[in-house]
Structure formats: C-alpha cells, structure tokens
Design an enzyme around this catalytic site. Structure first.
Site, short mmCIF file in Angstrom:
data_model
loop_
_atom_site.label_atom_id
_atom_site.label_comp_id
_atom_site.label_asym_id
_atom_site.label_seq_id
_atom_site.Cartn_x
_atom_site.Cartn_y
_atom_site.Cartn_z
N GLU A 141 0.82 -1.22 0.00
CA GLU A 141 0.00 0.00 0.00
C GLU A 141 0.85 1.27 0.00
O GLU A 141 1.55 1.55 0.98
CB GLU A 141 -0.91 0.03 1.24
N GLU A 238 -11.79 2.77 5.96
CA GLU A 238 -10.68 3.15 6.84
C GLU A 238 -10.77 4.64 7.13
O GLU A 238 -9.96 5.43 6.65
CB GLU A 238 -9.35 2.78 6.17
O1 LIG Z 1 -2.69 3.85 6.72
C1 LIG Z 1 -3.33 3.15 5.93
O2 LIG Z 1 -3.97 3.66 5.03
C2 LIG Z 1 -3.38 1.68 6.01
O3 LIG Z 1 -4.17 1.08 5.35
C3 LIG Z 1 -2.47 0.92 6.82
O4 LIG Z 1 -2.74 -0.37 7.06
C4 LIG Z 1 -1.34 1.51 7.49
O5 LIG Z 1 -1.20 0.99 8.70
MG MG Z 2 -5.10 2.31 3.95
#
Ligand SMILES: O=C(O)C(=O)[C@H](O)CO
Ligand code: MG
Length: 258
Positions: A141, A238
C-alpha cells in the site's frame, strides 16, 4: 454492489476492540478489517468472526515497534530474521480468521536508498512465497507523506513497478483511495488502469479522512465505477467517524445487511 468492510481500528471506537465485531455486525457490515489483531489470541478473534458470520477482509503483518514509531520493517536493513518470524505469526492469525489478504508495511526509509530498496524487494518476495503456500495474497500500500512522513512506499508508480517486475501472482496493490487522491489525484482513471493488480480498496473522505459522504471526492460515482469495473474484492472503510460511528452511517444504509 461493493462489499464494505468496517475498519475496526478506526470505526466503532465507542466499543472495546473485541466488541467492535458485534457492533459492526449490528450496523449491517458483513466484513471487517483492522490494522493488527495481535493483542488478542487468534481463537478469540475467530470466535467473534464466527458468531457474527463476519468475513475477515484484511489485516497487516506485524509492523515492528509501532509504539516506538516504526511503521513496518520490510525495507529496513538487518531486520530480515524478524520479518520471517512476523510472517509466521501473521500466518497463525490468518489460519484462525480465514483472511485471504495481508498487508506488509514497508517502514520508514528513503525510497532512493538502494539498500532499502533491495531489502524491501527481498522481504516482499519472501513473504509472498510463504503466503502463496497458504493461498493468501500479499498487499503493498502506497501511503501519503502527510500522514506518514518518511514512509518508504510513498508513490503508486513505485508500487506498480515493483508488482509488475516481481510478476508474482499473489502480490497485489492495496488501493487506498484516500492516499491516492492526496498523492496523485486522478482516482477514477487510476482505478481503471490498476484494477487488474489491485487486491483491496480502502476509502475515506479527503482531506479529513472521515465518512465517504462529503469533501472533495464523489464516492457514489466511484462506487458505481468500482462495480462497473467488475471488482470482486472488499472496500475497507478506513476512516475516523466525525462523531459517533453509528450517527455517520447514513451513506452505508443502501449497502447494509438487514
Ligand atoms: O494507513 C493506511 O492507510 C493503512 O491502510 C495501513 O494499514 C497503514 O497501517
Ligand atoms: Mg489504507
């Protein structure tokens, strides 16, 4: 219709970590993700998933000394033995939870440092091979430098090049739309181009990283685009709710399990 995974590190913080599985289910989620499971025994997490009929979409491999500021060790010289142990620990949790994708954090290192680049490549190749034995994808990522200054993998192009060069079928991109927009923009075109190597998508408003229902991105358009492209994976939520988690779920109502 996208399958949304509640991110239990950022959402449902009104509950204890284990109770967040129940709260997310009550709210209509059928899948969850979070940064790290390692403070609870694998069987306890497995039990929360099973009793809620929840899918485990994703979690991260251990990140090194998080409290001391580390953000992964894959690109750090001299840490390869630690990484090997971390992979085995993550695989124990994967076996218990049934997760099919794990995110490997790169760490804080200069992306132009050849030693860091070679460590990262070696760590990714090793981890991918161990995960492939278990039918699990390894995700990389790119993370924006405002949220994580000094992070090694700070560019979508670098991630794409490495994934393409390695040519390992289970190494895929974790396409966090929030990071993409901050780093490069051009989200819809990037989704179209990168979807074939994408193993997981994450969302949040930009710039505040709240619910995907306001600010500079048009998420209804992007959700339709993700469907149109035939994406069959999860979309991880998220984001940090603006207020109480449940009060901010209006955007999710059309997608919730009733
Ligand atoms: O920070 C982010 O966007 C994530 O997806 C992670 O897993 C970083 O810890
Ligand atoms: Mg992330």
């Amino acid at each position: 219709m996208p399958v949304f995974a509640a991110n239990l590190t950022m959402m449902f913080n009104e509950w204890s970590f284990l109770d967040r599985f129940d709260a997310a289910t009550e709210a209509g989620f059928t899948a969850v993700e979070y940064l790290f499971p390692y403070e609870a025994p694998p069987e306890v997490i497995a039990d929360r998933l099973a009793r809620n009929n929840l899918q485990q979409a994703l979690f991260n491999l251990p990140p090194g000394e998080w409290a001391a500021g580390e953000r992964g060790i894959a690109a750090l010289p001299g840490r390869f033995d630690g990484l090997k142990a971390d992979v085995e620990q993550a695989l124990d949790y994967a076996a218990a939870t049934g997760v099919k994708r794990l995110h490997l954090m790169a760490g804080l290192a200069d992306p132009s440092d050849p030693e860091a680049a070679s460590c990262y490549r070696r760590s990714v190749a090793y981890t991918a091979e161990r995960l492939a034995d278990k039918g699990i994808d390894l995700l990389l990522e790119p993370i924006n430098a405002r949220n994580m200054p000094g992070y090694f993998l700070n560019d979508f192009g670098a991630a794409e090049r490495l994934i393409t060069e390695l040519g390992l079928a289970n190494v895929k991109l974790q396409f966090d739309i929030y990071h993409r927009q901050i780093m490069h923009g051009d989200v819809a075109m990037a989704l179209r181009r990168l979807l074939p190597i994408t193993g997981h998508i994450q969302i949040a408003s930009v710039p505040s990283r709240h619910e995907p229902d306001d600010e500079e991105l048009n998420y209804p358009y992007l959700f339709a685009e993700i469907d149109r492209l035939g994406y069959g994976g999860f979309v991880g939520c998220e984001y940090t709710p603006r207020g109480r988690t449940l009060d901010g779920l209006n955007w999710f109502k059309p997608f919730a399990r009733s």
